[in-house]
Structure formats: C-alpha cells, structure tokens
Design a protein around this motif. Structure first.
Motif, PDB file in Angstrom:
ATOM      1  N   ARG A   7       0.826  -1.203   0.000  1.00 55.47           N
ATOM      2  CA  ARG A   7       0.000   0.000   0.000  1.00 55.47           C
ATOM      3  C   ARG A   7       0.864   1.259   0.000  1.00 55.47           C
ATOM      4  O   ARG A   7       0.820   2.072   0.930  1.00 55.47           O
ATOM      5  CB  ARG A   7      -0.960  -0.027   1.190  1.00 55.47           C
ATOM      6  CG  ARG A   7      -1.901  -1.235   1.247  1.00 55.47           C
ATOM      7  CD  ARG A   7      -2.740  -1.390  -0.037  1.00 55.47           C
ATOM      8  NE  ARG A   7      -3.418  -0.165  -0.376  1.00 55.47           N
ATOM      9  CZ  ARG A   7      -4.587   0.216   0.120  1.00 55.47           C
ATOM     10  NH1 ARG A   7      -5.217  -0.587   0.946  1.00 55.47           N
ATOM     11  NH2 ARG A   7      -5.143   1.352  -0.244  1.00 55.47           N
ATOM     12  N   PRO A  11      -2.050   8.071   1.460  1.00 60.21           N
ATOM     13  CA  PRO A  11      -3.328   7.638   2.055  1.00 60.21           C
ATOM     14  C   PRO A  11      -4.365   8.738   2.212  1.00 60.21           C
ATOM     15  O   PRO A  11      -5.502   8.445   2.583  1.00 60.21           O
ATOM     16  CB  PRO A  11      -2.893   7.115   3.431  1.00 60.21           C
ATOM     17  CG  PRO A  11      -1.699   7.955   3.770  1.00 60.21           C
ATOM     18  CD  PRO A  11      -0.980   8.202   2.462  1.00 60.21           C
ATOM     19  N   ASN A  24       4.780   1.797   5.809  1.00 58.65           N
ATOM     20  CA  ASN A  24       4.305   0.426   5.686  1.00 58.65           C
ATOM     21  C   ASN A  24       5.473  -0.512   5.392  1.00 58.65           C
ATOM     22  O   ASN A  24       6.466  -0.122   4.769  1.00 58.65           O
ATOM     23  CB  ASN A  24       3.277   0.307   4.562  1.00 58.65           C
ATOM     24  CG  ASN A  24       1.985   1.020   4.878  1.00 58.65           C
ATOM     25  OD1 ASN A  24       1.706   1.341   6.025  1.00 58.65           O
ATOM     26  ND2 ASN A  24       1.186   1.280   3.851  1.00 58.65           N
ATOM     27  N   GLN A 172      -4.504   0.292   8.603  1.00 59.73           N
ATOM     28  CA  GLN A 172      -4.338   1.215   7.480  1.00 59.73           C
ATOM     29  C   GLN A 172      -2.946   1.841   7.567  1.00 59.73           C
ATOM     30  O   GLN A 172      -2.228   1.672   8.551  1.00 59.73           O
ATOM     31  CB  GLN A 172      -5.435   2.283   7.469  1.00 59.73           C
ATOM     32  CG  GLN A 172      -6.809   1.766   7.064  1.00 59.73           C
ATOM     33  CD  GLN A 172      -7.838   2.869   6.941  1.00 59.73           C
ATOM     34  OE1 GLN A 172      -7.530   3.990   6.569  1.00 59.73           O
ATOM     35  NE2 GLN A 172      -9.095   2.554   7.262  1.00 59.73           N
ATOM     36  N   THR A 173      -2.587   2.580   6.547  1.00 63.32           N
ATOM     37  CA  THR A 173      -1.227   3.079   6.360  1.00 63.32           C
ATOM     38  C   THR A 173      -0.737   3.923   7.538  1.00 63.32           C
ATOM     39  O   THR A 173      -1.466   4.731   8.105  1.00 63.32           O
ATOM     40  CB  THR A 173      -1.159   3.880   5.053  1.00 63.32           C
ATOM     41  OG1 THR A 173      -1.337   2.984   3.960  1.00 63.32           O
ATOM     42  CG2 THR A 173       0.149   4.607   4.890  1.00 63.32           C
ATOM     43  N   THR A 316      -8.633  -4.471   5.379  1.00 64.55           N
ATOM     44  CA  THR A 316      -7.657  -3.708   4.608  1.00 64.55           C
ATOM     45  C   THR A 316      -7.669  -4.186   3.170  1.00 64.55           C
ATOM     46  O   THR A 316      -7.529  -5.388   2.916  1.00 64.55           O
ATOM     47  CB  THR A 316      -6.243  -3.897   5.182  1.00 64.55           C
ATOM     48  OG1 THR A 316      -6.259  -3.690   6.589  1.00 64.55           O
ATOM     49  CG2 THR A 316      -5.266  -2.944   4.527  1.00 64.55           C
ATOM     50  N   SER A 319      -4.637  -4.121  -2.069  1.00 66.49           N
ATOM     51  CA  SER A 319      -3.903  -3.239  -2.971  1.00 66.49           C
ATOM     52  C   SER A 319      -4.804  -2.092  -3.390  1.00 66.49           C
ATOM     53  O   SER A 319      -6.027  -2.137  -3.220  1.00 66.49           O
ATOM     54  CB  SER A 319      -3.441  -4.000  -4.221  1.00 66.49           C
ATOM     55  OG  SER A 319      -4.564  -4.410  -4.981  1.00 66.49           O
ATOM     56  N   GLU A 320      -4.197  -1.080  -3.975  1.00 59.22           N
ATOM     57  CA  GLU A 320      -4.946   0.025  -4.567  1.00 59.22           C
ATOM     58  C   GLU A 320      -5.876  -0.484  -5.658  1.00 59.22           C
ATOM     59  O   GLU A 320      -7.026  -0.065  -5.790  1.00 59.22           O
ATOM     60  CB  GLU A 320      -3.955   1.047  -5.138  1.00 59.22           C
ATOM     61  CG  GLU A 320      -4.576   2.177  -5.912  1.00 59.22           C
ATOM     62  CD  GLU A 320      -4.913   3.371  -5.042  1.00 59.22           C
ATOM     63  OE1 GLU A 320      -5.099   4.463  -5.579  1.00 59.22           O
ATOM     64  OE2 GLU A 320      -4.990   3.202  -3.809  1.00 59.22           O
ATOM     65  N   ARG A 348      -8.725   6.260   0.322  1.00 61.99           N
ATOM     66  CA  ARG A 348      -8.415   5.945  -1.073  1.00 61.99           C
ATOM     67  C   ARG A 348      -9.647   5.406  -1.799  1.00 61.99           C
ATOM     68  O   ARG A 348      -9.820   5.657  -2.994  1.00 61.99           O
ATOM     69  CB  ARG A 348      -7.291   4.917  -1.166  1.00 61.99           C
ATOM     70  CG  ARG A 348      -5.949   5.367  -0.686  1.00 61.99           C
ATOM     71  CD  ARG A 348      -5.343   6.519  -1.456  1.00 61.99           C
ATOM     72  NE  ARG A 348      -5.180   6.300  -2.885  1.00 61.99           N
ATOM     73  CZ  ARG A 348      -4.531   7.129  -3.693  1.00 61.99           C
ATOM     74  NH1 ARG A 348      -3.998   8.241  -3.205  1.00 61.99           N
ATOM     75  NH2 ARG A 348      -4.427   6.883  -4.987  1.00 61.99           N
TER      76      ARG A 348
END
Length: 602
Positions: A7, A11, A24, A172-173, A316, A319-320, A348
């Motif tokens: 990730r 963010p 990360n 999360q990030t 989570t 990936s994007e 995101r």
C-alpha cells in the motif's frame, strides 16, 4: 518499476503535501493476550515476531494469521526522519488502528486515540527532528467485551452468521509528513451549485500578522480562479472560488468531473511557507417532498451493500487496484453507488468513488453497542460513538461521492416513556452530523429504531424473499404508511412514527446462493449462510432478483434501494460475486434488470 512496499500510495488524497514518507512494511510485533505488556516491559524491549504493516495480525497478508483473541498487540520500528525536512516538523500519522492506541516515540508518549476507524497523528517536534532516528512503539488494545464500535467483527472465536474475523491493531497506512511549524489545517470545501461557487474554510495553526491564505482552482484547461484572504484574523479563514459560467461542470454519476484545488499559506514577505493539493466536485443534494435530488435531478440510487472485506487481508484492501476493482464490479452489475456498511472505508476508496462517479452513503461501524442481556435497554452506545463518528464526518466532508450520512445501523430497542441511553446517543449523533454538515441529508439509523422524529430520511430493511409478498409489504408508502422494522416486537413500537420523509429500502434481497453448496440444502448455516430460503438453482435466483428489484423500481415514491450485497463474505454467501471477487452469476443479466428506468426517474 512497481513498488514492493505494501500500500505505497498516499493515504490522504484530498490533502497532499509535497514531502511525506510511507512507513508500511516489516515491523516488529508481539501479541499481548492478557494486556500485561506494559508491566512486562514490551514498550522498552525488542518484540518477538515480524508483521507486515498495514495488515492486521489476523490476516494472511500480515504474515501472522492469528485469529485468536488478543487483548492488546504491540508494534515497534525505527525510522530515520529525512534530513532534507530541516525547518519542518515531522508529523506521524496513523490512518486507522483498532481500537485503543497508545504511541511512544523515543520513549516519550506522543498520542493516545480511541476508535478503530479514524485517523490520528502526533507532531514529533521536540521528540525527533529531521536527520534523527525515531523509535516508534505502538500498543493497541482491543477487548471483545463491553460497548465498543466494532462493526461486523465477531465477539466469539468463530465467524458466524454476518459476523466475521476480527481486526486488531494497525490496519491502514502509517506515514510521516513534513509540516511547517506554522501550517495549514485540512480544509472544508463546500460546493454551492446554485451559486457556482466553492466555499472554503481553511484552518491555520497560528494567526500571523501579514500572512494570507491563497486558493487556486483549476481544471484540465488550466487555472480558473484564485482567491486570497488575510490569515491573521480568523482561526479558519474563509474564501470563495467562483466558477465562471463557461467553466462550470457539475459532478454526477455520468460525468464525475473534479476540479483541482491548490492551497498555500503565504507569509508577510510573500513566500509560500506551506502548500497542499486537493480537489473538489461541484455537486448538490437536496430534498423535495419524498424525493432526494442530485443537482436538482431525480437520480434513482441503485446502491449495493459493500462491507469491504477481502479473504487475504480482512478490512484492509490488499492493494490500490482492489479498491478500484470493487467499484468496477459494482458498476458492471448495474449499481451506481453503495452503502459502505459497518465500516469507515479508507480514504483511497472514496477518492476512487469521487473520480468514477459512484454514489456513497457514509456509515459508522456501530455494531457492538448491544451489551449482554439488559432487557428492554439492550443498546448502550457511549459518548465515544459520537466522538469517533464526528472524526469520520470531518475526515470525509469534502468527498462529492458522499450523498448522505448514516451514523447507526439496526439499533433496536422498544420505545419507553423514559429517555434511554440509545435515545440520547442517537440524537447526539444525528444533531452532531447536522451541525458538522448542512449540505447532506442524515438518516438517524438505517433500519429498525428511528428514534429521531425529524430525521431527514426514513428507511427499512426487508429480507422477504417472495416478490409478491415483498410487493405487498412495500406498498404502504403510497398511503404514507411505509414498511418499518419491528425488531420482532409487534406489540410495542421501536421507532417514532413516519413523518413523510424521503424513503428507501436500504437493505433487501440477500439472496442465498452458492452453486457449490447446493447439497447443503440450507441445513448447515455455519458453512453457508444467507437470508430466507436458499434458491434451488441459478434460474430461480434471477427470477427472485428480478421480482424484488421490480417492486422498488416501479414505486415512484422510492428514491433508491440498497441490495445485499456486493460479494460473499466468509460464510455469508449472498453476494453478486464470490468472496474472492470471481463470478458466480451472469453479471450482464443482473445489470439489465437494474438499469431500466425507475418510476422515480420518470
């Protein structure tokens, strides 16, 4: 070359400064099953295991995959703050940690935060400076007992029904950001379609004489307008960016146009001391009688329930690309938006909803308010529910894709002749949302107990599986007596009376179908679970789906619906897609059922 860091993307896409560092990756980790770690010295020593942040330790992608309870978990890493950040403070950001977090840097406690869905940060000035090392230690506590906003996380060891594997700790990030000592705060950008204007409120950390805030609005053709205002008089200077008629382009589902916004803090010498990039969409939401309008138009909201779980990474996104893919899958099936259910989705996701024209109802993961057998006072949300929800509204205020707020879901309690804790907290969350955002409608609670008579929206959840019976139950809206949930208590009401508000069926369908589990024939709900009676084959699925959807599309007073659900989630097998996002239905056939004109749009 693609990044191997998990990730790696920024963010917080609506407020991007030029210098930041993603943290990360591999951190030290140790589970603290009985929350005795502080006494045992875990804040000072090396930890026993390694984990891949930002994935929760229960998940496969974390490298831990321990699904048992942990009353607390610990993290540890060391990072060198970039030396070229000299002249700035390093701010440490956590996008989400479940549930109660304490953070130490170089042995100094820098921040505490309660709530598993919202971000928090710590300015490291005086603790770690550019060019220096920062030893970061995090403890996250996550009890399974008591009133806690945990969403769909199971409070027993096993998954069951619509309760899923827990998420504990960082999910999360985590990132660092270079921020000037005097700096901009995150802006509020309010679209004004009637006036073709964006209203900006931009907090500043200090009011310096001679300093100004500048905002520049642009589109693909270049700069449109610039506004500048003194920054020494108001805690949050206000600006207006008026869009000329020839550059007006509204944001909607068919043309999700976004303007670029550049923010600058300018000192008395004319130098830019802080800057950030953002964006905005010119979009309105309004109510006329029973109609919810987008930019003044009747846009039927074909929503899907999206719970945002993945088999390998839980809450989570792996990936994007996975975030984008879920919106694409939804659009392919004929939906134009989603209820983001029992979870505050990462920023995101909302960024991609903004740029893809995807309507969203923001919701809180409030499940966990029911505590034990307390009789008719079975729901005990606390003040922290209000706190955490306001953090979510503030974080997401600027997203044009969000067209409504819903702080609670399926709270259920009999109406009393005394005001209960549920009444207090429901009203507090409703009023707080209305105070924080006057531009969007607020639904006090989705389904079940509507405790606020003046709620902007009224709704119900109806999982009746027979389309004929479903049609009869939903027909009362025409007479001002729409279907409402009773919570199984027909003798006493759980909601204040309907008062003519816009109405939609915000959960329906949930058709139970797994082609590989037909042999279970509805007898083993631990392995395969859904609403009502499982369809016997795929043909029956299409017949039932069509019948249920037609009931709602044909009602001219119904402004939308929300079908349960986008994907299967663990044992809950009622998705349009499988849990791994592979196909289990003819999606084009599903799409054709939904995209015909709704009576509301006529």
């Amino acid at each position: 070359m693609p990044s191997t860091q998990p990730r790696p993307e920024h963010p917080r896409p609506q407020f991007v400064r030029p210098h930041w560092l993603n943290l990360n990756g591999e951190w030290q980790f140790e589970a603290d099953k009985s929350d005795s770690g502080l006494e045992r010295g875990l804040a000072e020593r090396e930890l026993e295991r390694r984990i891949t942040v930002p994935f929760a330790p229960e998940s496969e992608l974390s490298g831990i995959e321990d699904v048992d309870y942990s009353e607390a978990v610990w993290y540890r890493t060391t990072v060198t703050i970039p030396s070229d950040w000299t002249g700035n403070d390093a701010v440490l950001h956590f996008q989400a940690v479940d549930h109660d977090a304490t953070v130490w840097v170089n042995g100094v406690e820098v921040v505490r935060h309660r709530g598993g869905f919202t971000p928090f940060s710590a300015n490291l000035a005086g603790v770690a400076a550019p060019g220096e090392e920062a030893l970061i230690v995090v403890r996250a506590r996550d009890t399974k007992n008591g009133s806690q906003a945990r969403g769909k996380q199971s409070t027993i060891y096993f998954n069951r029904d619509c309760h899923y594997t827990r998420t504990t700790g960082i999910w999360q990030t985590v990132w660092l950001e270079a921020v000037p000592s005097v700096h901009l705060g995150r802006p509020r950008i309010t679209p004004d379609v009637a006036g073709s204007v964006f209203h900006l409120s931009v907090p500043v950390s200090a009011n310096k004489p001679g300093w100004t805030v500048r905002a520049v609005l642009s589109d693909s053709n270049g700069e449109i307008v610039t506004a500048e205002v003194r920054a020494d008089l108001d805690l949050a200077p206000r600006l207006q960016l008026a869009v000329p008629a020839d550059r007006v382009r509204l944001w909607d589902t068919t043309d999700p146009h976004l303007y670029d916004v550049r923010l600058e803090l300018v000192n008395a010498d004319g130098a830019v001391v802080d800057q950030a990039a953002s964006y905005a969409g010119l979009r309105s939401v309004s109510i006329n009688g029973q109609a919810v309008l987008i930019n003044g138009k009747h846009v039927f909201q074909r929503l899907v329930l999206d719970q945002g779980y993945w088999p390998e990474s839980l809450m989570t996104a792996p990936s994007e690309e996975a975030l984008v893919a879920d919106i694409e899958l939804s659009l392919a099936a004929g939906f134009n938006g989603a209820r983001l259910h029992q979870k505050v989705f990462e920023e995101r996701f909302l960024y991609h909803a903004d740029r893809m024209g995807y309507l969203v109802w923001g919701e809180f993961g409030d499940w966990g308010a029911g505590v034990g057998d307390t009789g008719d006072n079975n729901q005990l949300p606390t003040a922290t529910f209000v706190t955490q929800w306001l953090e979510a509204v503030e974080r997401d205020y600027n997203h044009p894709s969000i067209v409504g707020w819903c702080p609670l879901n399926e709270t259920h309690q009999l109406l009393h002749d005394r005001i209960t804790q549920l009444d207090d907290v429901t009203r507090a969350m409703f009023l707080a949302t209305k105070a924080a955002d006057t531009s969007r409608p607020v639904l006090d609670a989705s389904g079940y107990s509507h405790r606020v008579p003046e709620t902007d929206i009224w709704d119900s959840h109806n999982y009746e599986q027979d389309p004929v019976e479903f049609g009869k139950q939903m027909a009362g809206l025409a007479d001002g007596a729409p279907y409402g949930n009773t919570g199984g208590r027909e003798d006493r009401p759980i909601s204040q009376p309907y008062n003519g508000q816009p109405y939609f069926c915000s959960e329906f369908g949930g058709i139970w179908w797994n082609p590989e589990a037909v042999q279970l024939a509805g007898t083993d709900r631990a392995e395969s679970w859904g609403y009502g009676q499982r369809v016997k084959d795929e043909a029956e699925f299409y017949d039932r789906f069509t019948g249920l959807v037609d009931v709602l599309l044909d009602d001219p007073r119904m402004f939308g619906y929300c079908y349960t659900q986008l994907t299967d989630v663990f044992q809950e097998e009622n998705g349009i897609y499988r849990f791994d996002r592979s196909s289990k239905l003819d999606v084009d056939r599903i799409r054709k059922v939904q995209i015909r004109a709704a009576a509301f749009e006529g």
